[in-house]
Design a protein around this motif. Structure first.
Motif, PDB file in Angstrom:
ATOM      1  N   LEU A   1       3.962  12.023   2.682  1.00  0.00           N
ATOM      2  CA  LEU A   1       3.763  13.413   2.295  1.00  0.00           C
ATOM      3  C   LEU A   1       2.388  13.592   1.665  1.00  0.00           C
ATOM      4  O   LEU A   1       2.100  13.034   0.602  1.00  0.00           O
ATOM      5  N   ALA A   2       1.533  14.369   2.317  1.00  0.00           N
ATOM      6  CA  ALA A   2       0.217  14.673   1.768  1.00  0.00           C
ATOM      7  C   ALA A   2       0.378  15.679   0.624  1.00  0.00           C
ATOM      8  O   ALA A   2       1.091  16.675   0.780  1.00  0.00           O
ATOM      9  N   PRO A   3      -0.270  15.448  -0.509  1.00  0.00           N
ATOM     10  CA  PRO A   3      -0.159  16.367  -1.648  1.00  0.00           C
ATOM     11  C   PRO A   3      -0.496  17.808  -1.285  1.00  0.00           C
ATOM     12  O   PRO A   3       0.118  18.743  -1.814  1.00  0.00           O
ATOM     13  N   ALA A   4      -1.456  18.002  -0.379  1.00  0.00           N
ATOM     14  CA  ALA A   4      -1.859  19.360  -0.011  1.00  0.00           C
ATOM     15  C   ALA A   4      -0.714  20.133   0.633  1.00  0.00           C
ATOM     16  O   ALA A   4      -0.586  21.347   0.437  1.00  0.00           O
ATOM     17  N   VAL A   5       0.132  19.448   1.385  1.00  0.00           N
ATOM     18  CA  VAL A   5       1.274  20.119   2.026  1.00  0.00           C
ATOM     19  C   VAL A   5       2.255  20.605   0.968  1.00  0.00           C
ATOM     20  O   VAL A   5       2.714  21.759   0.999  1.00  0.00           O
ATOM     21  N   ALA A   6       2.585  19.734   0.026  1.00  0.00           N
ATOM     22  CA  ALA A   6       3.512  20.116  -1.041  1.00  0.00           C
ATOM     23  C   ALA A   6       2.975  21.306  -1.827  1.00  0.00           C
ATOM     24  O   ALA A   6       3.732  22.218  -2.178  1.00  0.00           O
ATOM     25  N   GLN A   7       1.675  21.325  -2.081  1.00  0.00           N
ATOM     26  CA  GLN A   7       1.091  22.422  -2.837  1.00  0.00           C
ATOM     27  C   GLN A   7       1.091  23.721  -2.038  1.00  0.00           C
ATOM     28  O   GLN A   7       1.327  24.802  -2.601  1.00  0.00           O
ATOM     29  N   ARG A   8       0.853  23.631  -0.732  1.00  0.00           N
ATOM     30  CA  ARG A   8       0.908  24.842   0.095  1.00  0.00           C
ATOM     31  C   ARG A   8       2.309  25.432   0.107  1.00  0.00           C
ATOM     32  O   ARG A   8       2.497  26.657   0.000  1.00  0.00           O
ATOM     33  N   VAL A   9       3.307  24.566   0.241  1.00  0.00           N
ATOM     34  CA  VAL A   9       4.697  25.032   0.236  1.00  0.00           C
ATOM     35  C   VAL A   9       5.032  25.650  -1.106  1.00  0.00           C
ATOM     36  O   VAL A   9       5.653  26.726  -1.181  1.00  0.00           O
ATOM     37  N   LEU A  10       4.638  24.991  -2.175  1.00  0.00           N
ATOM     38  CA  LEU A  10       4.956  25.469  -3.518  1.00  0.00           C
ATOM     39  C   LEU A  10       4.333  26.839  -3.783  1.00  0.00           C
ATOM     40  O   LEU A  10       4.994  27.752  -4.302  1.00  0.00           O
ATOM     41  N   GLN A  11       3.084  26.998  -3.420  1.00  0.00           N
ATOM     42  CA  GLN A  11       2.415  28.284  -3.636  1.00  0.00           C
ATOM     43  C   GLN A  11       3.065  29.403  -2.829  1.00  0.00           C
ATOM     44  O   GLN A  11       3.269  30.513  -3.340  1.00  0.00           O
ATOM     45  N   ALA A  12       3.406  29.117  -1.568  1.00  0.00           N
ATOM     46  CA  ALA A  12       4.029  30.132  -0.722  1.00  0.00           C
ATOM     47  C   ALA A  12       5.436  30.462  -1.213  1.00  0.00           C
ATOM     48  O   ALA A  12       5.859  31.619  -1.159  1.00  0.00           O
ATOM     49  N   ALA A  13       6.168  29.455  -1.697  1.00  0.00           N
ATOM     50  CA  ALA A  13       7.524  29.693  -2.210  1.00  0.00           C
ATOM     51  C   ALA A  13       7.488  30.554  -3.468  1.00  0.00           C
ATOM     52  O   ALA A  13       8.327  31.447  -3.650  1.00  0.00           O
ATOM     53  N   ARG A  14       6.541  30.288  -4.322  1.00  0.00           N
ATOM     54  CA  ARG A  14       6.413  31.105  -5.536  1.00  0.00           C
ATOM     55  C   ARG A  14       6.113  32.563  -5.188  1.00  0.00           C
ATOM     56  O   ARG A  14       6.594  33.474  -5.841  1.00  0.00           O
ATOM     57  N   ARG A  15       5.321  32.754  -4.149  1.00  0.00           N
ATOM     58  CA  ARG A  15       4.916  34.109  -3.769  1.00  0.00           C
ATOM     59  C   ARG A  15       5.982  34.834  -2.962  1.00  0.00           C
ATOM     60  O   ARG A  15       6.250  36.024  -3.191  1.00  0.00           O
ATOM     61  N   HIS A  16       6.587  34.129  -2.000  1.00  0.00           N
ATOM     62  CA  HIS A  16       7.502  34.792  -1.063  1.00  0.00           C
ATOM     63  C   HIS A  16       8.983  34.478  -1.307  1.00  0.00           C
ATOM     64  O   HIS A  16       9.843  35.117  -0.701  1.00  0.00           O
ATOM     65  N   GLY A  17       9.286  33.467  -2.115  1.00  0.00           N
ATOM     66  CA  GLY A  17      10.673  33.109  -2.364  1.00  0.00           C
ATOM     67  C   GLY A  17      11.177  31.977  -1.502  1.00  0.00           C
ATOM     68  O   GLY A  17      12.112  31.278  -1.874  1.00  0.00           O
ATOM     69  N   ALA A  18      10.556  31.781  -0.341  1.00  0.00           N
ATOM     70  CA  ALA A  18      10.982  30.712   0.568  1.00  0.00           C
ATOM     71  C   ALA A  18       9.818  30.339   1.471  1.00  0.00           C
ATOM     72  O   ALA A  18       9.096  31.220   1.965  1.00  0.00           O
ATOM     73  N   ALA A  19       9.640  29.024   1.695  1.00  0.00           N
ATOM     74  CA  ALA A  19       8.539  28.571   2.544  1.00  0.00           C
ATOM     75  C   ALA A  19       8.876  27.232   3.166  1.00  0.00           C
ATOM     76  O   ALA A  19       9.612  26.425   2.584  1.00  0.00           O
TER      77      ALA A  19
END
Length: 213
Positions: free
Chosen positions: A95-113
């Motif tokens: 798992l690349a850290p950048a992927v986890a961060q992209r998912v986390l940011q999108a989940a915080r914004r949209h509720g699900a990613a």
């Protein structure tokens, strides 16, 4: 927002035939160890283990898993304390850290990613063992993990699924069934899922050159 990482690791690994995947070793350490290391930064890490197994790891909470992956995630959700949860397959050790961060940011914004990658091969229908009509691969994506959600949203989706007897292969499908959109972010081809014996050969090769974040 606090982040809880949920690792459903109660699977038996039937397709590999080597026992529970969580204990399968790649590059000299177990798949569970890979996953725990990838999320060392999280506020909370919860793991669902197969029946009869127990572990002790600093900063990690272990719980008995369910009959299915979906049941295991639900069990972990009930115990999670974070406002946002990331659900990850331990069978994806790279798992690349950048992927986890992209998912986390999108989940915080949209509720699900969920992270996705393009389909590289020609995509067709199997018509009784013969080459069927091709599908436009540009319209399709391969879904990976971790998938991120507001905890309360995912919990609501799981409760509805339990009431209606709905079973899905990942959590994004349950949230979508609730009527809530799931944002897509760029995944990483190195985050392939170890499912078949030949995947182990690829994983061992990648482990030799993988750089820890």
């Amino acid at each position: 927002m606090k982040v809880s990482v949920l690792l459903p690791a109660a699977g038996s690994g039937e397709r590999l035939g080597r026992g529970p995947k969580a204990w399968l070793e790649v590059g000299g350490r177990t798949l569970l160890d890979w996953a725990l290391a990838a999320f060392a930064w999280a506020d909370e890490r919860l793991v669902a283990l197969p029946a009869g197994y127990s572990l002790d790891h600093p900063g990690v909470r272990f719980l008995p898993g369910g009959r299915t992956r979906q049941e295991s995630v639900y069990t972990l959700l009930l115990e999670a304390r974070g406002e946002v949860v990331l659900v990850h397959d331990v069978a994806r050790p790279f798992l690349a850290p950048a992927v986890a961060q992209r998912v986390l940011q999108a989940a915080r914004r949209h509720g699900a990613a969920a992270p996705v990658v393009l389909v590289p091969d020609t995509l067709i229908q199997d018509v009784d063992g013969f080459y069927g009509p091709p599908a436009p691969r540009e319209a399709y994506r391969l879904v990976q993990t971790p998938q991120g959600f507001w905890r309360e949203l995912l919990l609501e989706a799981h409760r509805k699924a339990r009431q209606e007897g709905l079973e899905a292969t990942d959590d994004a499908q349950l949230v979508l069934a609730l009527g809530h959109p799931v944002a897509l972010v760029e995944g990483d081809r190195r985050a392939f899922k170890i499912t078949y014996p030949e995947d182990l050969l690829l994983a061992e090769g990648l482990a030799r050159v993988w750089q820890e974040p």
